[in-house]
Scaffold this motif. Structure first.
Motif, PDB file in Angstrom:
ATOM      1  N   ILE A 113       0.858  -1.195   0.000  1.00 13.94           N
ATOM      2  CA  ILE A 113       0.000   0.000   0.000  1.00 13.94           C
ATOM      3  C   ILE A 113       0.891   1.240   0.000  1.00 13.94           C
ATOM      4  CG2 ILE A 113      -1.610   1.366   1.378  1.00 13.94           C
ATOM      5  CD1 ILE A 113      -2.931  -1.226   2.222  1.00 13.94           C
ATOM      6  N   GLY A 114       1.908   1.214   0.874  1.00 15.01           N
ATOM      7  CA  GLY A 114       2.835   2.344   0.932  1.00 15.01           C
ATOM      8  C   GLY A 114       3.493   2.576  -0.416  1.00 15.01           C
ATOM      9  N   GLY A 115       3.990   1.491  -1.014  1.00  9.46           N
ATOM     10  CA  GLY A 115       4.683   1.600  -2.290  1.00  9.46           C
ATOM     11  C   GLY A 115       3.785   2.144  -3.381  1.00  9.46           C
ATOM     12  N   MET A 116       2.546   1.635  -3.418  1.00 11.12           N
ATOM     13  CA  MET A 116       1.609   2.059  -4.459  1.00 11.12           C
ATOM     14  C   MET A 116       1.247   3.533  -4.291  1.00 11.12           C
ATOM     15  SD  MET A 116       0.882  -0.242  -6.601  1.00 11.12           S
ATOM     16  CE  MET A 116       0.571  -1.939  -6.959  1.00 11.12           C
ATOM     17  N   LEU A 117       1.094   3.950  -3.029  1.00 10.11           N
ATOM     18  CA  LEU A 117       0.745   5.358  -2.805  1.00 10.11           C
ATOM     19  C   LEU A 117       1.885   6.259  -3.298  1.00 10.11           C
ATOM     20  CD1 LEU A 117      -1.062   5.288   0.658  1.00 10.11           C
ATOM     21  CD2 LEU A 117      -2.045   5.526  -1.614  1.00 10.11           C
ATOM     22  N   ILE A 118       3.116   5.849  -3.022  1.00  8.86           N
ATOM     23  CA  ILE A 118       4.255   6.637  -3.504  1.00  8.86           C
ATOM     24  C   ILE A 118       4.222   6.709  -5.029  1.00  8.86           C
ATOM     25  CG2 ILE A 118       6.769   6.740  -3.658  1.00  8.86           C
ATOM     26  CD1 ILE A 118       6.931   5.385  -0.983  1.00  8.86           C
ATOM     27  N   LEU A 119       3.977   5.554  -5.629  1.00  9.87           N
ATOM     28  CA  LEU A 119       3.938   5.488  -7.097  1.00  9.87           C
ATOM     29  C   LEU A 119       2.857   6.416  -7.645  1.00  9.87           C
ATOM     30  CD1 LEU A 119       5.772   3.680  -8.696  1.00  9.87           C
ATOM     31  CD2 LEU A 119       3.908   2.068  -8.979  1.00  9.87           C
TER      32      LEU A 119
END
Lengths: 119, 987
Positions: free
Chosen positions: B210-216
């Protein structure tokens, strides 16, 4: 005037905190009542103090801030509900165990140990 | 700015300027082949999940057929989109949900998504058919299929989502449904532990993702996958690329069981075999792979991607294959083999070349076919022989020839033997390995891969020989034979695919290239390589030969190798995991119990100190500005009132042990507060405060009736000093903050001007406070009366519980501490309250009616009327008053909430939003012109709810009191000169 209100809130808060930290249920309830006053007046005061200009529309130029008033009004009524619930819980605890201490009394119970032994 | 927005919104609401809905989307996507069937494909399994539970009572066959038809419909819906897909279109379906948050229900179907969705639904069909015969009659088939369909829906959701936030929701849903499926046999401790481990590992990975996708999403400026996929350069150049990559890979690696998260998959094998075949070989564990393939165009090609993904893949290939060789449980062998093959696919994606991606796609297809068939065969063996322990099996080829044939063919494919599909993709894998450099050596990767392939061949041969070959034994737990065709047909179908692709790989070539093109996006060209069995005498073939020969050798040497393996100490993943969890629980428990050991007093003190500390931090780090408001002069009366407040509070603290005195002092303080409200231009608040004060004091008096009348001295002087110090610091903080606030203007202009301007024009009332309550912020008020009603019901329920438990006897047997008054219901009081009642009721009605324009309204009127009724209880007692009480107070609360709600809904019929008020002025004969507003109906609801809630609480308390005394007079007063019988009231 501002100083009077602020210091009044301060005194109510101080007394409220002191009473909330007592060991029996009744002073704790009284303490929360004092804190309720303090918080309500504080919220009300966030609209700043206005004398002689209630928010009833007339030809006047200036009105007191109505929004904090509306918020505090419901807060007062809700706080009655809250007090009533706390009182009935305190009463039930007292009637059930004949003891109106806020904390459990039979020796200092280590909750962690109790939880571990329960497993 | 915020104020303007707010104002605009409300003006729109009040001036009835249309609705704030935008119908966007349909036009934008008209040229993209908008498809409703895509929604059906995703929604069908979720909706269909209700079906198995309903159909189960109708029989197992109906249940299975129902489930099958759900999946079939979804599959047909999917296939109906294939023509568009082949024509080169991307099919999309879009519903704007929360555009402000970037959260939309957007689905899109491209070749990659279609490939996975077909795998999921197609193998789903086979698994459902297989499960029908696999589950025993004691298993709840409805529950099983429900979970399976939930999983299927979530999985299809992942592969078809265009919005990455939606994708994340589906991602977590697969973890949850897999948890339910692994733990399906609840009575098995292994199942529960395996389910918990799988959920913890994949759930944690999901959180990281979730964290990674939000950054993306932040980098790309959109949460739509299609947009993100076009922003390769922006993403790879961003400083946040590495954190985003690591977080997303954490999600992928946990889901796809890559080292070092591979340990959960074998434990998930406690699930029923159809689940293992479906989730843990064909679909769910491929979700991580899918995402890596999906994100390939934007994430791959960097150093970090290469090292992380290829590295993890390589380690996993070898680790999985080696462990698999030494396992005895058929499903454990297959589980570790799955881990190994997933590593293979991961490694291929990691290389970042177009050829690697193509091989990965091809192997996904091949692995799904042979591994699902193998799992189903293992399930058949388990089902028939009642054991999966390879040491207790052997020689089954004579007893169950069909199963043996299916399993052998599938296992040969897994071993990478020519003419089977596993061989073709393994050759391509080795080809790719030979072109991948690690540590500047072209042979390193190829060597590792050969070792992996060698062990892969070894465990495949062991699976075949130790299960089906050798002598027939006499000690199987149950006599095995070939099962019902329903069980072997699904794997047989898959094995047919294995053979077709294996012997004629060119048939699969268009599909593989079509999907590969979708994976590559516009980053690279699809390789011209042709899928074929024979590529001539080339290095991959030699490596393959080494692997197969080495595999045979290893199987022959299995017994001594196994002894060596058993003697070698190895870290046990499960115990490490359990230890880690236990450690976390220990730490959490220490912290929680250190702060909150069950003592409220301690906790309250910690809370207060924490708040004061937070305030102090803000005070010492923040910047104070100069005062911008002048102090208003204080009159003598104001100073005197202030002095009274201080004195009353001081007395209260000093005399709080005398509880009755404390109550009186609280009353005084409450009065002063209401006077202050009145003085500072808040008449509504003053009226509310004073009436609440009355009912609160009555309530506390009722409670004090039972509680001890004095508080003993218990705490030490030191402790009182400490509490006093905490109180003083807290009070000082609160006072100082308030003072600071009062002598400065607000940072942003308050929104109250809007309320003042629109109160009459939009809400039709001049009492702005009341208009805010019933109109501007009517929804808040609605919630608040519901809360109040719930509080009253809680009090009622608690009292009921008390009166039914052991407390009742105590109450009945209790003797009053002090002698009761001889005249409990005095004549004077009774007469007085009867006279006051109509007056109070009139005041209540008056206050209610004028509330919209002058101080008053439902809240205050409700409290005033409650006071009028309470007086009757006080004067003539509970029994007398209850006899005259026609409507139960719960009913009044409920009616109040209903009326308020219905008034709000009424606005719908005139086309406005919930709680929009309308009003008009009418003139009644004999009365002044007055206003009828729909807000008045709402206020009536408030009035009833407040009245009911207050009365219900007080009544509950007095019910306790009533039981305490034995007699109850039904007369209005004890001594009544007009009554002959004077004895009844005495006791």
């Amino acid at each position: 005037m501002e100083f009077l209100v602020a210091s009044g809130i301060g005194v109510l808060t101080a007394a409220g905190i002191y009473l909330v930290l007592r060991l029996r249920t009744f002073p704790v309830i009284v303490g929360t009542a004092l804190l309720t006053y303090a918080v309500n007046v504080f919220l009300f005061a966030s609209g700043r103090l206005t004398v002689g200009a209630p928010p009833i529309l007339t030809d006047a130029e200036r009105y007191a801030d109505p929004l904090p008033q509306a918020l505090v009004l419901t807060a007062i009524v809700i706080s009655f509900g809250m007090t009533a619930v706390v009182v009935v819980i305190a009463l039930g605890a007292y009637l059930g165990s004949d003891d109106d201490h806020v904390d459990e009394q039979e020796g200092a119970l280590d909750t962690a140990r109790k939880l571990e032994s329960a497993e | 700015m915020a104020k303007e927005d707010f104002a605009q919104q409300n003006v729109a609401r009040h001036l009835r300027v249309g609705r704030n809905f935008r119908t966007k989307g349909s036009n934008d996507n008209a040229n993209l082949g908008w498809s409703l069937s895509l929604f059906i494909v995703v929604l069908m399994p979720f909706l269909g999940a209700l079906l198995p539970g309903v159909l189960y009572p109708a029989g197992r066959r109906t249940c299975a057929l129902g489930t099958l038809s759900v999946t079939l419909i979804a599959l047909i819906g999917l296939i109906s989109n294939f023509p568009a897909l082949l024509a080169g279109e991307t099919v999309t379906a879009r519903i704007e949900w929360m555009p402000a948050l970037g959260l939309n229900a957007t689905f899109f179907l491209d070749p990659l998504g279609a490939f996975f969705a077909t795998l999921i639904l197609g193998i789903g069909l086979l698994i459902i058919a297989y499960g029908r015969y696999y589950l025993s009659s004691s298993d709840n088939m409805g529950e099983f299929y429900t979970y399976l369909l939930l999983f299927q829906g979530a999985m299809v959701g992942i592969v078809l989502s265009d919005n990455i936030l939606m994708l994340l929701v589906f991602w977590e849903l697969t973890s949850l449904s897999s948890f339910l499926l692994i733990g399906y046999w609840r009575h098995l401790a292994e199942g529960r532990q395996g389910a918990r481990m799988a959920l913890t590992v994949t759930g944690m990975g999901g959180l990281a993702m979730i964290g990674g996708m939000l950054i993306l999403g932040q980098i790309a400026g959109s949460y739509d996958l299609t947009v993100i996929l076009e922003n390769r350069d922006a993403i790879q150049e961003s400083d946040l690329y590495l954190p985003a990559l690591i977080l997303i890979l954490l999600g992928c690696f946990t889901k796809s069981a890559q080292f070092p998260f591979h340990f959960w998959l074998p434990h998930a094998m406690a699930a029923p075999t159809p689940v293992s075949a479906y989730l843990h070989s064909a679909t769910m564990v491929k979700a991580g792979i899918f995402l890596m393939a999906r994100m390939w165009p934007v994430l791959s090609g960097s150093e970090a991607w290469f090292w992380l993904v290829t590295g993890a893949g390589l380690i996993t290939v070898v680790l999985g294959a080696v462990i698999s060789f030494f396992k005895h449980d058929l499903k454990a062998i297959l589980a570790f083999s799955t881990v190994s093959h997933l590593g293979l696919i991961t490694m291929l994606l990691g290389t970042g070349t177009a050829f690697g991606a193509m091989t990965a796609i091809f192997h996904i297809l091949n692995h799904a076919t042979f591994k699902a068939a193998l799992f189903m065969s293992a399930g058949i063996v388990d089902h028939e022989a009642h054991t999966r322990d390879i040491r207790r099996l052997g020689g089954l080829r004579h007893l169950m020839p069909v199963t043996a044939t299916i399993a052998t063919l599938a296992a040969l494919s897994m071993a990478g033997i020519p003419l089977f599909n596993g061989f073709v993709s393994k050759e391509m894998w080795l080809e790719e390995a030979l072109h991948t450099e690690f540590f500047a050596s072209p042979y390193f990767v190829a060597a590792i891969c050969t070792i992996g392939a060698l062990f892969s061949a070894a465990y495949s041969f062991r699976f075949i020989f130790h299960t089906f070959f050798g002598d027939t034994r006499r000690d199987y737990p149950s006599h095995p034979h070939d099962p019902n065709p329903g069980m072997w047909l699904p794997p047989a179908f898959l094995v047919c695919l294995v053979l077709i692709i294996g012997m004629a790989p060119f048939l699969a070539e268009p599909l593989v290239k079509f999907v590969t093109a979708a994976v590559l996006g516009n980053t690279a060209e699809v390789p011209t390589y042709h899928l074929a069995i024979w590529h001539g005498f080339k290095p991959p073939l030699y490596l393959s030969g080494i692997a197969v020969a080495g595999g045979i050798l290893l199987v022959l040497l299995h017994a001594p190798l196994q002894r060596l393996w058993d003697a070698t100490p190895r870290p046990e993943a499960k115990s490490i995991f359990e230890g880690l969890i236990a450690g976390c629980v220990w730490v959490a428990r220490r912290i929680t119990c250190g702060l909150h050991d069950g003592s409220f007093t301690r906790f309250a003190a910690i809370l207060m100190v924490a708040i004061v500390a937070g305030g102090a931090h803000a005070y010492f780090t923040g910047n104070a500005t100069a005062a911008t408001r002048d102090m208003q002069p204080a009159s003598v009366v104001a100073i005197a009132t202030w002095a009274m407040l201080i004195a009353a509070t001081g007395f209260l603290v000093a005399a709080h042990r005398k509880r009755l005195a404390a109550l009186i002092l609280i009353g005084i303080i409450g009065l002063i507060v209401s006077v202050a409200f009145a003085f500072f231009s808040a008449p509504d608040l003053a009226m509310t405060q004073i009436s609440v004060e009355v009912v609160t004091i009555v309530l506390m008096l009722l409670a004090l009736n039972f509680l001890p009348k004095e508080t003993p001295v218990e705490s030490s002087a030191l402790r009182r000093l400490r509490d006093g110090a905490i109180g003083c610091v807290g009070g000082l903080g609160a006072g100082a903050l308030c003072y600071y606030l009062l002598v400065r203007e607000s940072v942003a202009p308050p929104i109250s001007d809007y309320h003042l301007e629109n109160s009459y024009a939009g809400g039709g009332g001049t009492n702005v406070v009341n208009v805010i309550l019933v109109d501007f912020r009517g929804f808040d008020t609605f919630g608040e009366i519901i809360v109040l009603g719930i509080a009253a019901l809680v009090i009622y329920a608690l009292t009921e519980a008390l009166l039914r438990g052991p407390v009742r006897a105590r109450l009945l047997n209790r003797t009053p501490e002090s002698p009761l008054a001889g005249d409990r219901h005095p004549l004077m009081m009774v007469v007085l309250t009867r006279v006051i009642m109509p007056v109070l009721l009139m005041i209540g009605i008056y206050i209610f009616l004028r509330g919209h324009n002058l101080p008053g309204g439902g809240f205050i009127a409700g409290l005033v009327v409650a006071v009028a009724v309470v007086q009757q209880y006080m004067a003539s007692g509970y029994a007398w008053a209850t006899q005259r009480q026609r409507y139960p107070y719960h009913g009044i609360v409920g009616a109040g909430v209903l009326i308020a709600g219905l008034t709000g809904i009424g606005a719908w019929f005139t086309g406005y939003e919930f709680l929009t008020s309308s009003f008009t002025y009418i003139k009644l004969p004999l009365l002044d012109e007055f206003e009828v507003a729909s807000a008045m109906g709402f206020d009536l609801g408030v009035f009833l709810a407040v009245l009911g809630a207050v009365m219900l609480s007080l009544e509950s308390f007095s019910r306790l009191a009533r039981r305490a005394h034995t007699t109850d007079s039904l007369h209005a007063m004890d001594i009544d000169p007009s009554r002959d019988d004077q004895t009844e009231g005495d006791h």
